[in-house]
Design a protein around this motif. Structure first.
Motif, PDB file in Angstrom:
ATOM      1  N   UNK A 272       0.867  -1.166   0.000  1.00  0.00           N
ATOM      2  CA  UNK A 272       0.000   0.000   0.000  1.00  0.00           C
ATOM      3  C   UNK A 272       0.907   1.219   0.000  1.00  0.00           C
ATOM      4  N   UNK A 273       0.466   2.271  -0.674  1.00  0.00           N
ATOM      5  CA  UNK A 273       1.260   3.505  -0.713  1.00  0.00           C
ATOM      6  C   UNK A 273       0.383   4.668  -0.300  1.00  0.00           C
ATOM      7  N   UNK A 274       0.972   5.555   0.501  1.00  0.00           N
ATOM      8  CA  UNK A 274       0.281   6.742   0.995  1.00  0.00           C
ATOM      9  C   UNK A 274       0.831   7.946   0.233  1.00  0.00           C
ATOM     10  N   UNK A 275      -0.098   8.728  -0.343  1.00  0.00           N
ATOM     11  CA  UNK A 275       0.273   9.890  -1.164  1.00  0.00           C
ATOM     12  C   UNK A 275      -0.294  11.165  -0.561  1.00  0.00           C
ATOM     13  N   UNK A 276       0.502  12.229  -0.602  1.00  0.00           N
ATOM     14  CA  UNK A 276       0.026  13.557  -0.210  1.00  0.00           C
ATOM     15  C   UNK A 276      -0.166  14.357  -1.496  1.00  0.00           C
TER      16      UNK A 276
END
Length: 334
Positions: free
Chosen positions: A171-175
């Motif tokens: 999973x990747x968290x993006x701002x």
């Protein structure tokens, strides 16, 4: 009352490819304000449709019949159906508000001082493309995943945080904040989005991700018998939720964040207390035809998806026997 079919949506173009997956529909989504419906139409295309359908049709009818209410017709007809050419098979869809533009901003997507609606699309090649809904304008692409982006989830509190789930087992968290600074050599460059964190812990493809409405937790489901619960503050693993007998494929939080449900190929929905990891209740799906035909195969009862209703009183599940089933929580229902 019996549910009423409003419309049947079918691709409006001939199949351009020889492989089956090019024309499959994998995802649909409503915008948070209920004004738009998006569906991956197949053929690498997403359709953006003004919602509800009745108002759009009323607009066309009133325009033909009368010229006296031009202002009303214009306001209703401002939202036009759009086709987004994504260039890859589209697997995941998610809507969110985009921060308001400021004076001097060269981005034409939003009016100054007004937030606009964006749609993130997860693609077959690992890209995430982010679109401005009102114009159909491509804002930017997010690169990082090495395989299909299967699901997307925006933070429900309006912050520009996006989580993506992929077949690359991460999973990747993006701002997605405007004008994020990131280092490049000895200088800093401006970017419309950056990768904040990579969450690793699954050993199979990640199918689903869901952020709790209070934005404190993230649940993810992969082709494993357990779901993973993550902290959205520290981006660390809180606990594994173990109880299913087969692959967990879907998860969702209740609107008050007090409950979490997971659905599995074992035909069960488990309701959890996400703060303690306690199993509160198990619901088992029994396909109708299996009660009539004892020779039916058990895999037809496998669940594919689960979600809470907006007020949190009901659940809906989708199963391999082509049924959509509503469930009422007796502790919360009327």
């Amino acid at each position: 009352e019996e549910p009423v079919l409003l419309a049947e949506l079918k691709p409006g173009r001939p199949q351009r490819y020889d492989w089956k997956s090019s024309c499959e529909t994998w995802s649909v989504a409503f915008s948070p304000d209920g004004a738009w419906f998006a569906w991956s139409q197949g053929h690498c295309v997403v359709k953006l449709i003004p919602w509800p359908l009745g108002e759009a049709e009323l607009c066309k009818t009133s325009e033909r019949k009368s010229r006296s209410s031009k202002a009303e017709t214009w306001s209703r007809g401002a939202a036009k159906e759009k086709t987004l050419e994504c260039g890859q098979i589209v697997w995941g869809l998610a809507f969110s508000a985009w921060p308001a533009a400021e004076d001097g901003d060269t981005d034409p997507a939003c009016a100054v001082g007004l937030p606009c609606l964006v749609l993130a699309t997860g693609l077959n090649d690992g890209q995430i493309k982010v679109w401005e809904v009102q114009t159909g304008h491509l804002l930017f692409s997010l690169l990082g995943h090495q395989d299909v982006v299967r699901d997307l989830s925006f933070a429900p509190n309006g912050s520009p945080i996006l989580v993506s789930a992929s077949r690359d087992k991460t999973l990747r968290v993006w701002d997605l904040s405007r004008d994020v600074l990131f280092p490049s050599g000895d200088t800093f460059l401006l970017s419309p989005g950056r990768q904040v964190q990579v969450l690793s812990g699954h050993v199979q493809w990640v199918y689903c991700c869901s952020i709790s409405p209070d934005c404190s937790m993230l649940c993810s489901a992969a082709g494993e018998k357990s779901a993973l619960l993550w902290s959205m503050r520290s981006y660390t693993l809180i606990r594994r939720l173990e109880g299913h007998q087969s692959s967990v494929v879907s998860c969702d939080f209740s609107p008050d964040s007090a409950l979490l449900v997971t659905a599995s190929y074992d035909a069960c929905v488990i309701m959890w207390d996400p703060y303690t990891g306690e199993q509160l209740r198990t619901l088992r799906h029994v396909p109708l035809h299996s009660m009539l035909d004892s020779s039916s195969e058990i895999h037809t009862s496998s669940l594919r998806s689960v979600c809470f209703s907006p007020e949190g009183l009901y659940l809906a599940t989708v199963a391999d026997d082509r049924s959509v089933n509503p469930w009422e929580d007796p502790e919360r229902g009327p």
